[in-house]
Design an enzyme around this catalytic site. Structure first.
Site, PDB file in Angstrom:
ATOM      1  NE  ARG A 120      45.040  40.035  42.124  1.00 18.64           N
ATOM      2  CZ  ARG A 120      43.972  39.953  42.771  1.00 18.64           C
ATOM      3  NH1 ARG A 120      44.256  39.637  44.093  1.00 18.64           N
ATOM      4  NH2 ARG A 120      42.611  39.962  42.607  1.00 18.64           N
ATOM      5  N   GLY A 121      44.773  43.621  42.017  1.00 10.55           N
ATOM      6  CA  GLY A 121      43.650  44.101  42.536  1.00 10.55           C
ATOM      7  C   GLY A 121      43.330  45.569  42.893  1.00 10.55           C
ATOM      8  CD  GLN A 161      43.593  36.568  38.916  1.00  5.96           C
ATOM      9  OE1 GLN A 161      43.074  35.779  38.177  1.00  5.96           O
ATOM     10  NE2 GLN A 161      43.891  37.779  38.301  1.00  5.96           N
ATOM     11  CG  ASP A 170      39.914  45.701  38.100  1.00  9.91           C
ATOM     12  OD1 ASP A 170      39.148  44.642  38.212  1.00  9.91           O
ATOM     13  OD2 ASP A 170      41.018  46.097  38.309  1.00  9.91           O
ATOM     14  CG  ASN A 208      35.630  42.300  38.513  1.00  7.90           C
ATOM     15  OD1 ASN A 208      36.566  42.915  39.177  1.00  7.90           O
ATOM     16  ND2 ASN A 208      35.187  41.085  38.811  1.00  7.90           N
ATOM     17  CE  LYS A 209      41.394  39.401  36.444  1.00 11.53           C
ATOM     18  NZ  LYS A 209      42.521  39.780  35.612  1.00 11.53           N
TER      19      LYS A 209
END
Ligand code: MRU
Length: 348
Positions: A45-46, A197, A238, A248-249
Site C-alpha cells: 500500500r502507499g 498504518q 495519494d 491523503n489518508k
C-alpha cells in the site's frame, strides 16, 4: 533498507504489510492477478508503491502470456491493465504507472517489436520506475529536510515511508533526511485508524532507523499541539489536484485544520507522479470506500454491535489553504499552488 517490493525470477515479492510489525513475512505474486490481489488487500500500500507494483504486474502479465505474437497479446494486455487499474481508485500513481506502460506498449507495437522484445522492455520500464521512485524520495528528502526545525516534534499521519514507496519514503524521507542533516527530530506518529498504518508501519520502520518516535491515537494531536510538542507536520499524498488540494489518508484533513489553528507548518511530500493536473480540484478526486470489517473488527475481534451502519472512506481531501508547502523531487512549491504546479510541470 526495507525491501517493500522486489522483482525476482519467480515474480514480485512483497513484504506483507498486513502482518507487520508482529511478523516480518513475504508474499510472492507469480501472476498479474495475484499482484492485483496484493494491492486490493493492502499487502502492499502507499501511492508510489502501488504504482510501481502495478507496473511490475503488467510486466509479469506480459512475461506469463501464452500468446505467440505481439498482435495476439494486445487484447490480453488491455485486460491486464484494466484488472490492475481496478484495484484502488484514489492513488493516481496507479493510473500514472499503467498509462506509462500502455504508452510504451503502443509505441513498441507501432515499431513492429516482437513479443520477446516487448516483454523485455516492459520489465525494464518497471525497473526504471522502481529506481526513479527511490531517487525521487531522496531528492524530496533533501528539499524537505531543510524545512524542518533543528530540533522539535514532527507529526506524521499514516505511513508515507519506505513501506509506501520503493524505499526511503516521502514524508518519512523528509524526516530521515532531516535526521541525516543532524537535526534532533522526535516523530509523533498518528496511529491512523482503522488500518493503523501509523501505529504498525511508521513506528516499525522509524524504530528500525533509531529515529525517536511516539505513537499517539488520532484524537491526541490537538492537545499535543496546544502543549507545544509539535513544531511541524509532514504527510504524504495519494493525489494532488491542479489547484493543490491534497487527497491523503483519512484523518489528514483533521490534522491540517489543527495545524493551522496552532500556527504549525503543514508540509506535503509527494513525487511528481502523485500530481494530477487533469483533476481540477479535490472535489473531483475519487475517494475509495473500504470494507466495513476494517472498522467493525480488529485482529479478528468484533468491536461494534451487529448490524450497526459503518462508513469507511479511506482518504480525505485537505483543501489547499491549509498547506504550507508541497515538497516534490523537482523542488518545493508554495502558494499560489495552481500557478506553481503549472510552472514546475513546464520546467520538468
Ligand atoms: O491506504 P494506504 O495505506 O495505501 O494509504 C496510504 C497513504 O495515504 C499515504 O499517506 C500516501 O499513499 C502517501 S505514501 C508515500
Amino acid at each position: 533498507m526495507i525491501s517493500t517490493l522486489a522483482w525476482t525470477p519467480e515474480g514480485v515479492r512483497f513484504i506483507d504489510q498486513t502482518r507487520l510489525p508482529l511478523e516480518e513475512s513475504y508474499v510472492l505474486a507469480t501472476t498479474y492477478e495475484q499482484v492485483a490481489d496484493v494491492i486490493v488487500t493492502m499487502v502492499v500500500r502507499g501511492a508510489p508503491a502501488i504504482g510501481v507494483s502495478a507496473a511490475y504486474g503488467v510486466a509479469l502479465g506480459a512475461l506469463r502470456t501464452k500468446a505467440a505474437t505481439a498482435a495476439e497479446f494486445a487484447p490480453e494486455f488491455e485486460r491486464i491493465c484494466a484488472r490492475l487499474a481496478g484495484t484502488r481508485p484514489t492513488a493516481v500513481n496507479l493510473f500514472w504507472a499503467i498509462d506509462r506502460m500502455k504508452r510504451l506498449f503502443v509505441a513498441l507495437l507501432a515499431a513492429g517489436a516482437t513479443l520477446a522484445q516487448i516483454q523485455g522492455k516492459l520489465l525494464a520500464e518497471a525497473h526504471a520506475m522502481y529506481a526513479e521512485d527511490i531517487a525521487a524520495c531522496k531528492k524530496m528528502g533533501a528539499f524537505g529536510g531543510a524545512l524542518l526545525p533543528d530540533e522539535g516534534g514532527v507529526l506524521t499521519h499514516c505511513n508515507a515511508g519506505a513501506l509506501a514507496t520503493c524505499g526511503y519514503g516521502t514524508a518519512l524521507g523528509v524526516i530521515r533526511s532531516a535526521v541525516e542533516q543532524g537535526k534532533h527530530i522526535h516523530v509523533y506518529a498518528d496511529e491512523t485508524r482503522p488500518f493503523l498504518q501509523g501505529a504498525r508501519l511508521t513506528a516499525w520502520e522509524l524504530m528500525a532507523d533509531h529515529i525517536p518516535t511516539t505513537v499517539i491515537c488520532d484524537n491526541m494531536a490537538a492537545s499535543l499541539m496546544r502543549a507545544g510538542k509539535i513544531q511541524a507536520v509532514v504527510v504524504g499524498a495519494d493525489r494532488i489536484a491542479a489547484n493543490g488540494d491534497v487527497a491523503n489518508k483519512i484523518g489528514t484533513y483533521n490534522v491540517a485544520i489543527l495545524a493551522k489553528e496552532h500556527g504549525i507548518p503543514f508540509y506535503v511530500a509527494a513525487p511528481w507522479s502523485t500530481i494530477d493536473l487533469a483533476t481540477p480540484t479535490g472535489d473531483s478526486i475519487p475517494i475509495e470506500e473500504r470494507p466495513a470489517i476494517e472498522v467493525t473488527h480488529h485482529g479478528g475481534k468484533q468491536l461494534t454491535p451487529n448490524g450497526v451502519c459503518i462508513r469507511n472512506p479511506a482518504f480525505d481531501v485537505t483543501p489547499v489553504r491549509y498547506i504550507t508547502a508541497i515538497i516534490t523531487e523537482r523542488g518545493v512549491l508554495r502558494a499560489p499552488f495552481g500557478d506553481s504546479l503549472r510552472a514546475m510541470e513546464r520546467v520538468g
